[in-house]
Structures are given as structure tokens and as C-alpha cells.
Design a protein around this motif. Structure first.
Motif, mmCIF file in Angstrom:
data_model
loop_
_atom_site.group_PDB
_atom_site.id
_atom_site.type_symbol
_atom_site.label_atom_id
_atom_site.label_comp_id
_atom_site.label_asym_id
_atom_site.label_seq_id
_atom_site.Cartn_x
_atom_site.Cartn_y
_atom_site.Cartn_z
ATOM 1 N N CYS A 1 -4.250 -0.413 -0.208
ATOM 2 C CA CYS A 1 -4.845 -1.667 0.255
ATOM 3 C C CYS A 1 -6.362 -1.554 0.205
ATOM 4 C CB CYS A 1 -4.361 -2.002 1.663
ATOM 5 S SG CYS A 1 -4.883 -0.822 2.917
ATOM 6 N N ALA B 1 0.029 4.228 0.994
ATOM 7 C CA ALA B 1 -0.267 5.185 2.064
ATOM 8 C C ALA B 1 0.918 5.251 3.019
ATOM 9 C CB ALA B 1 -1.527 4.764 2.813
ATOM 10 N N CYS C 1 -7.281 3.933 3.077
ATOM 11 C CA CYS C 1 -6.003 4.558 2.690
ATOM 12 C C CYS C 1 -6.154 5.428 1.445
ATOM 13 C CB CYS C 1 -4.950 3.479 2.456
ATOM 14 S SG CYS C 1 -4.355 2.765 3.994
ATOM 15 N N CYS D 1 0.773 2.912 6.316
ATOM 16 C CA CYS D 1 0.023 1.650 6.287
ATOM 17 C C CYS D 1 0.938 0.426 6.209
ATOM 18 C CB CYS D 1 -0.964 1.671 5.128
ATOM 19 S SG CYS D 1 -1.929 0.168 4.997
ATOM 20 N N CYS E 1 0.844 -1.200 0.000
ATOM 21 C CA CYS E 1 0.000 0.000 0.000
ATOM 22 C C CYS E 1 0.883 1.255 0.000
ATOM 23 C CB CYS E 1 -0.901 -0.010 1.225
ATOM 24 S SG CYS E 1 -1.979 1.419 1.339
#
Ligand code: ZN
Length: 170
Positions: free
Chosen positions: A149, A130, A154, A133, A128
Motif C-alpha cells: 500500500c 505486508a 509496508c 496490513c 497489500c
């Protein structure tokens, strides 16, 4: 691996004790035959961390560490629980609920990982994007360009942040 939330920020372990390991196993249709003990928790955590490093290496195109591969293989070598059929009162047949020992459950998780990393989905594994994350996911979208994800969590946070950045610019 997703049992550590905000891995790259302030990590929160959702497999931190026997009770939460039991809850996780029940949620994944693996109600254990016996209550896990702290040593079982440590084994699940060790497999999880090896899996995380392994996936980080694989998705970045690096050769994984030998120790991580070895740990995954050791876990995957546990004999899986027996499967059986159950006949219901109306004559219907279904697969009986398995109650694996913690070691058998660990083995099932490790086997899944072997199938994932060693199978055709490996090229679809991504981390992911982000900031905090760190979750890995299998991108099953047709285009294969998923960045987060979850688009709802996110992805949404990233879009809001991007919007804020644009709005803050003079
Ligand atoms: Zn994420």
C-alpha cells in the motif's frame, strides 16, 4: 477500508465512535451537517466491512457474497447532498462546501465504491502484501506490479525483514 489499521494483525479501528467518524468525515472534505450518532458509526462500519469482503472476493477472482453487494447498493441509494456554487467577495466562483448528513456521506462513500469496483480501475485493485496490513490500494504505476500500500511504510518494513532474514542465514 483503511480505517482499520493492521487488519490482519492486531486491528485498530479508527472509526470506532462518533467523534472519530466526524474527524474522518472532516478529513475527507465531508464535514457533516449533524453530529453522527452511534447508529451512524455502526452503518459506516457495516459498509466498510462489506466493502472489505467485496474487494477481497473481487481481487481473488471470486464472486462476491450477495449480502455484501446488497448492503453496498442500499447505501449507494441514499440521495447525495445538493451541490451549489458560491460567489466570493472578489467575484470568484467556487463550489460551496457541502455539509452532508451522515446518511448522505455514507451514500457518497458507497457510490465511490460502486465506481471503483464497477469501473475500469477494478483490474488495478490489489491487497497489500505486508503480513499484517490488509489495506487495498489502486495500483496506478505504469507496470502495475506494486506490492505494498505504501513503499515508505509496508514496503520498507518488508525490505528490512528480508534483509534480516538474509543476514541471519548461516
Ligand atoms: Zn500495507
Amino acid at each position: 477500508m483503511a480505517t482499520v489499521r493492521s487488519r490482519l494483525g492486531r486491528p485498530r479501528d479508527e472509526l470506532g465512535d462518533p467523534l472519530s467518524l466526524t474527524a474522518w468525515l472532516v478529513r475527507h472534505d465531508l464535514p457533516p451537517a449533524a453530529e453522527p450518532d452511534p447508529a451512524d458509526v455502526r452503518e459506516f462500519q457495516a459498509l466498510r466491512e462489506a466493502a472489505y469482503r467485496l474487494l477481497a472476493d473481487v481481487t481473488e477472482g471470486r464472486a462476491p457474497a450477495g449480502a455484501d453487494v446488497e448492503l453496498v447498493n442500499q447505501c449507494a441509494a441514499h440521495t447525495p447532498p445538493a451541490v451549489s456554487l458560491a460567489v466570493e467577495e472578489d467575484g470568484g466562483v467556487r463550489r460551496a462546501q457541502a455539509h452532508p448528513t451522515p446518511a448522505q456521506a455514507l451514500g457518497l462513500v458507497a457510490r465511490d465504491l460502486v465506481d471503483l469496483v464497477g469501473g475500469p480501475l477494478r483490474g488495478r485493485l490489489h491487497q497489500c502484501e505486508a503480513e499484517v496490513c490488509g489495506t487495498f490500494f489502486v495500483d496506478t504505476s505504469r507496470a502495475g506490479r506494486r506490492r505494498w500500500c505504501s513503499s515508505a511504510t509496508c514496503g520498507n518494513r518488508a525490505r528490512v525483514a528480508a534483509h534480516r532474514d538474509r543476514a541471519a542465514r548461516p
